[in-house]
Design an enzyme around this catalytic site. Structure first.
Site, PDB file in Angstrom:
ATOM      1  N   SER A 174       0.834  -1.194   0.000  1.00 44.42           N
ATOM      2  CA  SER A 174       0.000   0.000   0.000  1.00 44.42           C
ATOM      3  C   SER A 174       0.879   1.258   0.000  1.00 44.42           C
ATOM      4  O   SER A 174       1.689   1.432  -0.893  1.00 44.42           O
ATOM      5  CB  SER A 174      -0.964  -0.040   1.191  1.00 44.42           C
ATOM      6  OG  SER A 174      -1.980   0.930   1.059  1.00 44.42           O
ATOM      7  N   ASP A 201      -6.037  -3.253  -2.415  1.00 39.66           N
ATOM      8  CA  ASP A 201      -4.915  -3.018  -1.500  1.00 39.66           C
ATOM      9  C   ASP A 201      -4.304  -4.321  -0.962  1.00 39.66           C
ATOM     10  O   ASP A 201      -5.008  -5.183  -0.421  1.00 39.66           O
ATOM     11  CB  ASP A 201      -5.436  -2.179  -0.334  1.00 39.66           C
ATOM     12  CG  ASP A 201      -4.341  -1.531   0.479  1.00 39.66           C
ATOM     13  OD1 ASP A 201      -3.368  -2.216   0.827  1.00 39.66           O
ATOM     14  OD2 ASP A 201      -4.474  -0.335   0.787  1.00 39.66           O
TER      15      ASP A 201
END
Length: 339
Positions: A55, A186
């Site tokens: 991320s 993500d």
């Protein structure tokens, strides 16, 4: 199948830098690295054989891989935060009930500005950056061509890798890889702390025995808020009316991943830096950059002697990508940071 062992440097080590997810709290990670770079007088990644990031940590890893300085990454976060996460936030919480809280256009614009047309295969250090494939319900790992069988990912533009690994559910829509149609979200949904993923890569793809591996795991600060007893018997309302559910999941995964690394490597070969921060100091999409830069300045100052003792004396084995635009060269050009 384990790859043939890759030669290690005369020090006999293989070093991994692992960078957690955490949204704009990545300011802490980048500022910490920036402090170390100023003290050392060279890029931090010049001390590592592999960089893994999830991320916001994946964005930082990708930027470091193409020579962007940690200082420049800090400036990017602080100057572009409101472009990526525009207000008003209260109204966006209402939108978040049925749609992603933010449109991805701001994030995409920022990432295209950072990476331009550079491909994953142009990184000058080996990278592994995770996402999750919604269509196939399985993990998806973007990898530089550091092994013979890694023939595909080098073609993916870095801005797309960064979009995929940071497409946090309920904050952004899933990122669909152009051409392939793969729907990715993500990587933090399964590897918010990618330290264990890095160890697995070192063993399986680089052929390194565990006793050669050292890991530096950097978090984005840990929330010190306690969980009230009312949550013990809480239902959907209690768990989901605030980020409690997400915080517990991310915290549990992070602790579990690094504990596994400690069991495999031992405390003398693994170091975790994830200092506590007051509850409510920041969310994934909101933070006071001054607070995080100050905290990072303190911890980089305290940590620098440990970094020099554990990690700074290592020279990575020269990275030779096996596919892609740099495959013809004897080795990648050493990292030299850009502002």
């Amino acid at each position: 199948m384990v790859a043939e062992a890759t030669p290690v440097t005369p020090g006999g080590r293989f070093q991994i830098l692992a960078l957690d997810g955490g949204g704009v709290r990545g300011i802490f990670s980048a500022a910490l690295l920036a402090g170390l770079e100023r003290d050392l007088g060279r890029p931090v990644v010049s001390c590592f054989d592999l960089v893994v990031g999830t991320s916001t940590g994946g964005i930082i890893a990708a930027a470091l891989g193409v020579g962007v300085s940690a200082d420049a990454i800090v400036d990017l976060y602080t100057s572009k935060m409101n472009e990526i996460f525009p207000g008003p936030h209260r109204l966006r919480e209402i939108r978040r009930l049925v749609r992603p809280k933010y449109r991805a256009v701001g994030l995409e614009s920022v990432l295209r500005g950072v990476f331009g047309d550079q491909l994953l295969g142009e990184s000058r250090v080996p990278l592994v950056i995770p996402a999750f494939d919604l269509g196939e319900n399985t993990v998806h790992l973007f990898k530089t061509p550091h092994h013979e069988r890694l023939r595909r990912d080098w073609r993916v533009p870095l801005w797309q890798v960064a979009m995929a690994t940071s497409a946090a559910p309920t904050y952004f829509q899933a990122f669909c890889l152009p051409g392939d149609g793969v729907r990715l979200v993500d990587g933090g949904v399964w590897a918010n702390n990618p330290a264990m993923m890095g160890v697995a890569e070192a063993v399986s793809m680089f052929g390194q025995p565990l006793d050669t591996i050292r890991v530096l795991s950097i978090g984005t600060t840990s929330d010190t808020r306690t969980r009230r007893r009312g949550l013990d018997r809480g239902g959907l309302v209690q768990w989901f009316r605030s980020p409690k559910f997400t915080e517990v999941l991310l915290r549990g995964q992070s602790i579990g991943a690094f504990t596994q690394v400690l069991h495999l490597l031992g405390p003398e070969r693994a170091y975790r830096l994830d200092p506590p921060a007051p509850g409510g100091l920041a969310g994934l999409d909101r933070a006071d950059a001054r607070d995080f830069k100050a905290k990072a300045a303190h911890h980089s100052r305290v940590f620098c002697p440990t970094f020099e003792a554990m990690f700074a004396d290592h020279t990575p084995f020269p990275y030779r990508p096996l596919h892609g635009p740099n495959a013809e060269r004897a080795e990648c050009t050493p990292i030299a940071t850009t502002s």
